[in-house]
Design an enzyme around this catalytic site. Structure first.
Site, mmCIF file in Angstrom:
data_model
loop_
_atom_site.group_PDB
_atom_site.id
_atom_site.type_symbol
_atom_site.label_atom_id
_atom_site.label_comp_id
_atom_site.label_asym_id
_atom_site.label_seq_id
_atom_site.Cartn_x
_atom_site.Cartn_y
_atom_site.Cartn_z
ATOM 1 N N GLU A 1 0.853 -1.185 0.000
ATOM 2 C CA GLU A 1 0.000 0.000 0.000
ATOM 3 C C GLU A 1 0.888 1.234 0.000
ATOM 4 O O GLU A 1 1.869 1.249 0.742
ATOM 5 C CB GLU A 1 -0.908 0.029 1.228
ATOM 6 C CG GLU A 1 -1.901 1.180 1.141
ATOM 7 C CD GLU A 1 -2.881 1.247 2.329
ATOM 8 O OE1 GLU A 1 -2.726 0.488 3.290
ATOM 9 O OE2 GLU A 1 -3.770 2.091 2.258
ATOM 10 N N GLY B 1 2.806 2.332 10.914
ATOM 11 C CA GLY B 1 2.541 1.537 12.108
ATOM 12 C C GLY B 1 2.355 0.063 11.792
ATOM 13 O O GLY B 1 3.000 -0.800 12.380
ATOM 14 N N GLU C 1 -2.565 -3.988 6.849
ATOM 15 C CA GLU C 1 -3.656 -4.968 6.944
ATOM 16 C C GLU C 1 -3.686 -6.027 5.843
ATOM 17 O O GLU C 1 -4.764 -6.532 5.519
ATOM 18 C CB GLU C 1 -4.988 -4.211 6.937
ATOM 19 C CG GLU C 1 -5.368 -3.522 5.594
ATOM 20 C CD GLU C 1 -5.002 -2.047 5.494
ATOM 21 O OE1 GLU C 1 -4.070 -1.616 6.204
ATOM 22 O OE2 GLU C 1 -5.644 -1.321 4.709
ATOM 23 N N ASN C 2 -2.555 -6.382 5.231
ATOM 24 C CA ASN C 2 -2.547 -7.392 4.166
ATOM 25 C C ASN C 2 -3.435 -8.583 4.521
ATOM 26 O O ASN C 2 -3.405 -9.073 5.640
ATOM 27 C CB ASN C 2 -1.125 -7.909 3.952
ATOM 28 C CG ASN C 2 -0.116 -6.806 3.921
ATOM 29 O OD1 ASN C 2 -0.192 -5.919 3.100
ATOM 30 N ND2 ASN C 2 0.827 -6.829 4.859
ATOM 31 N N HIS D 1 -7.103 -2.285 14.933
ATOM 32 C CA HIS D 1 -7.267 -1.515 13.684
ATOM 33 C C HIS D 1 -6.994 -2.397 12.465
ATOM 34 O O HIS D 1 -7.817 -2.475 11.554
ATOM 35 C CB HIS D 1 -6.335 -0.302 13.709
ATOM 36 C CG HIS D 1 -6.387 0.545 12.490
ATOM 37 N ND1 HIS D 1 -7.133 1.705 12.412
ATOM 38 C CD2 HIS D 1 -5.805 0.413 11.271
ATOM 39 C CE1 HIS D 1 -7.009 2.228 11.213
ATOM 40 N NE2 HIS D 1 -6.187 1.473 10.493
ATOM 41 N N GLU D 2 -5.869 -3.049 12.468
ATOM 42 C CA GLU D 2 -5.515 -3.864 11.299
ATOM 43 C C GLU D 2 -6.485 -5.036 11.158
ATOM 44 O O GLU D 2 -6.889 -5.385 10.051
ATOM 45 C CB GLU D 2 -4.071 -4.372 11.378
ATOM 46 C CG GLU D 2 -3.003 -3.297 11.566
ATOM 47 C CD GLU D 2 -3.118 -2.117 10.629
ATOM 48 O OE1 GLU D 2 -3.614 -2.276 9.505
ATOM 49 O OE2 GLU D 2 -2.720 -0.997 11.035
ATOM 50 N N HIS E 1 -9.719 -3.946 9.602
ATOM 51 C CA HIS E 1 -9.604 -3.702 8.163
ATOM 52 C C HIS E 1 -10.040 -4.920 7.343
ATOM 53 O O HIS E 1 -10.363 -4.790 6.172
ATOM 54 C CB HIS E 1 -8.153 -3.379 7.787
ATOM 55 C CG HIS E 1 -7.821 -1.911 7.752
ATOM 56 N ND1 HIS E 1 -8.632 -0.973 7.149
ATOM 57 C CD2 HIS E 1 -6.732 -1.228 8.207
ATOM 58 C CE1 HIS E 1 -8.061 0.223 7.242
ATOM 59 N NE2 HIS E 1 -6.905 0.105 7.885
ATOM 60 N N GLU F 1 -9.992 4.096 5.937
ATOM 61 C CA GLU F 1 -9.212 4.510 7.114
ATOM 62 C C GLU F 1 -10.060 5.237 8.156
ATOM 63 O O GLU F 1 -9.956 4.966 9.348
ATOM 64 C CB GLU F 1 -8.005 5.355 6.700
ATOM 65 C CG GLU F 1 -6.959 4.582 5.885
ATOM 66 C CD GLU F 1 -6.439 3.330 6.571
ATOM 67 O OE1 GLU F 1 -6.654 3.155 7.786
ATOM 68 O OE2 GLU F 1 -5.808 2.492 5.878
#
Ligand code: PHE
Ligand code: ZN
Length: 854
Positions: A126, A258, A261-262, A294-295, A298, A317
């Site tokens: 990304e 940070g 999110e793959n 957070h990840e 996603h 986001e």
């Protein structure tokens, strides 16, 4: 091959130019033959022309690739290499494209594409990094399934999705969920795993792993628990379940951001996942829990439903930040999380929105998308969703979200799609609300009040200062949460959300026995600047009585700012009534320690500068610093007799637990220790330093000592103890600069850039030093200009190594127009020097030009 000459007029991309890609990508198969300097990537991609395509051009992105061969349906073809990629003549029917390229991961210090970190292979795609791995339509609206074969002698070789086979020197992976290339990931190296498992609500077992370098195994347990809590929370609150049999997290030391999110293979900056009581502070634990959440979140808001193009970045986001904030509020304390978020918003987003880098949450143009991973896209993007939720109510919010997941699963969407589900679920017209997505700038809301015959009227006037030369902005929809208190402190009207839609608007409250005290913008219900003439005694009243905890803190914060501003502008002494109010609050054991710690934390010096600027004054950093010092010293003296007792009373005994409760107590204890250290010559802090068994207390003691210039021995000891721990050493680097006096800040930072452990190649270390320099307000803005100069020199040096991190850190200069003409001239000269650097990256070029042209 190099990028096009970066100093040539850079290309600008516009939202209005969006055109879909002319081909479907049916499937992608990649084979990697790993080698540090010469990795071969073979791609086999099935394309089908779209019948209704406007544009049949077959263009694949590609950068820094050596093309070895290309074939269509097995027959070699000649591709035309063009700027940023290649073109090729292709059949009008479905065909198999094959290409072989060679790349050099070991030379990739930009940390985008496939790179190496401590001997480990790692990817970051990304936003547009996949084009550095192979030729591909590298845009988020092209989604496909990926099959990956990795050949190499690394003990662990991972990619997205599920493992489908492995043997000596190879491993294969298949991801059944169609995804855009920015979610592709590959990791290979000598890694060990901390395993875990989770059973989803429909009974599916998911294998979980956190992969780390040998030696870091002991720092994974907290992250694993955070992951499980996140998975459970997303099921309970949003009804969203995980969709693969395996979820892997990998920690990597060299990472620009940070975490990422793959799909099925999140990659984390090791600072955002590794945690242990001995090496991490309470703040680290909270942040790690939030980023893991957070990840993970996603997976639905980002991966299953992604963005049509990068202008829509806040679609994933903003929503995911909003969701992780809800999670943290649920896991910890809702008011504390809200207060922390507002502090961060004011510190990072308000200056951005009011300066030369201002842009709407959904920008309409960019040169380099990496420059738009900003506080506006993330934090303001989340605020906008918070407002939406407040306006439609909780039930409607979740109804709209259900519709979003149902309608758009598997799609690449826009802000229009997002707003439409709210319109369809609620019947509400969101046209005016949409301005929040398309307009930059922080609205100011002026409040005036009137009271007569039992009727109380609040009048609001909103305006958003337009950037120079642009027309006045149209009024927005602003949810204004208001409650009313009676003069004896009872709440006479519970919170009500008033909807501002006009430039000027009044609301009346009837049947009131006396003039109420209003509590406005409760919970910070909209990201605006409130302007209201009021007295310090009313603020003190609200600090003591408001029933909304956020506004109670806000009253104290506003009071603190008024006192500081008066000290700076008129040389006033610290306000005695305010000192009394603080003293009362600190000593009130009925009050939540976390809340007391927050009220005791002074507004940042940069916040005072911003406030002065908003009020039309030119901030003087040295005066702001002096006022802060005087204030804190006076407060310490006022509390002198109670400090030892307070210190003892707030000390947390027993084994360290990184929960919200303990963290709140330790935060208060740390504040008290820092005051005490100003009076006792550092005795207590030295004792705490010597006996601490966790980083929170060790660090608090060291910080207090260093701030008082009494920490030399402890700083040495700290270095000796932790020199082999990269993350703790980042703290050591940063703290010395954070604690330095204004006149020595730049010199301290400069000396640290010469330390053997300083490195341009590790973004965490670079940020520890240069971020701390920029974060020391009075030091960075010292009249000598040495701070500006040192940052500029280091940014110039970093640009050829890592453009992304350079460009992000350039933003330290964004507030330059706040300051006096001498400082402005100094900063301008540094910005021009950066811009004149030969071969400057597109990233840095864009940031610096934007700052200069405003
Ligand atoms: N998408 C990541 C996140 O917010 C951030 C990121 C952007 C990471 C670009 C790396 C590169 O979770
Ligand atoms: Zn994100």
């Amino acid at each position: 091959m190099n990028d096009a000459a970066p100093n040539a007029a850079p290309q600008t991309f516009y939202l209005k130019d969006y055109k879909p890609f002319g081909y479907e990508v049916e499937s992608v198969k990649l084979t990697f033959q790993l080698s540090p300097n010469a990795t071969k990537v073979h791609s086999a991609i099935r394309f089908t022309p779209k019948a209704d395509a406007e544009d049949n051009r077959f263009f694949l992105h590609g950068e820094q690739l050596s093309l070895i061969s290309a074939k269509i349906d097995g027959t070699p073809v000649t591709a035309r290499l063009v700027d940023g990629g290649l073109e090729c003549d292709v059949p009008r029917t479905s065909f198999l494209w094959e290409a072989e390229v060679e790349i050099d991961p070991a030379a990739n210090t930009a940390l985008e594409g496939l790179y190496m970190s401590n001997g480990m292979y790692c990817t970051q795609c990304e936003a547009e990094g996949f084009r550095k791995i192979t030729y591909y339509p590298d845009r988020p609206d092209v989604m496909s399934t990926f099959t990956v074969r990795i050949e190499g002698d690394e003990p662990v070789m991972l990619s997205n999705g599920n493992p489908t086979g492995a043997g000596e020197g190879w491993a294969e992976w298949h991801d059944p969920w169609p995804k855009p290339a920015y979610l592709f990931a590959l990791v290979a190296g000598d890694l060990v795993n901390h395993p875990g498992s989770f059973t989803t609500k429909s009974g599916k077992d998911v294998e979980l792993n956190i992969w780390v370098r040998p030696g870091d195994e002991g720092k994974c347990a907290f992250g694993m628990e955070a992951l499980k809590k996140s998975m459970k929370w997303d099921e309970d609150v949003y009804g969203l379940e995980y969709d693969l049999d395996l979820f892997n997290i990998v920690a990597v030391d060299d990472f620009n951001m940070g975490a990422m999110e793959n799909k099925g293979l999140n990659i984390f900056n090791s600072s955002c996942v590794l945690a242990s009581p001995e090496t991490s502070t309470d703040a680290n634990f909270e942040r790690i829990e939030a980023i893991i959440a957070h990840e993970y979140f996603h997976n639905w808001t980002g991966n299953r439903i992604t963005c049509r193009d990068w202008f829509q970045l806040c679609l994933k986001e903003g929503l995911t930040v909003f969701r992780d904030a809800q999670f943290t509020a649920d896991m910890r304390s809702e008011p504390v999380k809200r207060i922390e978020d507002v502090i961060a918003l004011r510190a990072r987003q308000f200056p951005e929105d009011g300066g030369p880098l201002a842009h709407p949450p959904r920008p309409e143009e960019f040169q380099e998308i990496n420059n738009f991973y900003t506080a506006t896209v993330y934090e303001k993007g989340a605020e906008v969703i918070g407002m939406l939720k407040r306006l439609v109510g909780d039930d409607n919010y979740y109804k709209a979200l259900n519709l979003y997941f149902e309608r758009h699963d598997g799609q690449a969407c826009t802000i229009e799609d997002w707003l439409k589900v709210f319109e369809d679920a609620t019947g509400r017209d969101l046209n005016q609300f949409k301005l929040w997505y398309s307009q930059a700038g922080t609205p100011r809301v002026k409040v005036s009040e009137e009271y007569a015959d039992g009727t109380y009227t609040l009048t609001f006037e909103q305006s958003t200062p337009p950037p120079p030369g642009q027309p006045e902005k149209a009024p927005r929809v602003i949810p204004m949460a208001v409650g009313l208190l009676s003069p004896n402190g009872d709440e006479v009207r519970a919170t009500e959300v008033l909807e501002l839609t006009e430039a000027k608007q009044s609301f009346t409250f009837e049947g009131l026995a006396s003039k109420p005290v209003p509590s406005i913008l409760r919970e910070f219900s909209a990201p605006v600047i409130l302007e209201r003439e009021t007295t310090n005694s009313e603020r003190a009243f609200l600090l003591a009585h408001d029933t909304d905890p956020f506004n109670r803190w806000e009253a104290g914060n506003a009071l603190a700012k008024e006192v500081r501003v008066a000290m700076v502008l008129d040389g006033a002494a610290p306000d005695a009534a305010y000192l009394d109010a603080l003293e009362k609050l600190v000593r009130d054991d009925e009050q939540d320690p976390a809340f007391r710690a927050l009220v005791l934390s002074p507004p940042s010096q940069s916040d005072i500068a911003q406030t002065l600027h908003e009020r039309g004054h030119t901030p003087d950093p040295q005066k702001i610093y002096d006022a802060a010092e005087t204030f804190t010293q006076t407060l310490a003296q006022q509390l002198e007799t109670s400090l030892p007792r307070l210190y003892a009373a707030t000390t947390v005994e027993g084994p360290y637990v990184p929960d919200a409760d303990g963290a709140g107590k330790r935060a208060l204890n740390g504040r008290i220790l820092s005051l005490l250290t100003r009076l006792d010559g550092g005795e207590q802090a030295a004792r705490q330093y010597a006996s601490a068994d966790n980083m929170t207390q060790q660090y608090a003691a060291l910080a207090a000592l260093m701030k008082a210039e009494k920490g030399e021995a402890q700083s040495k000891a700290f270095f000796e103890q932790w020199q082999d721990d990269r993350l703790v050493m980042d703290k050591w680097f940063a703290l010395q600069i954070a604690c330095a006096a204004p006149e020595t800040t730049a010199a301290t930072a400069k000396e640290l850039t010469q330390h053997p452990l300083f490195s341009m190649k590790n973004p965490n270390r670079f940020r520890a030093v240069m971020g701390a320099l920029a974060g020391n307000h009075a030091g960075f803005h010292h009249a000598s200009g040495a701070g500006y100069q040192l940052l500029a020199e280091n940014l110039i040096a970093l640009d050829s190594v890592n453009p992304q991190t350079t460009a992000r850190m350039c933003a330290a200069f964004q507030t330059w127009k706040r300051y006096d003409s001498k400082r402005q001239a100094q900063i301008q000269a540094e910005l021009e020097r950066i811009l004149a650097t030969s071969d400057l990256s597109r990233d840095t070029h864009e940031m610096v030009s934007r700052m200069l042209s405003a």
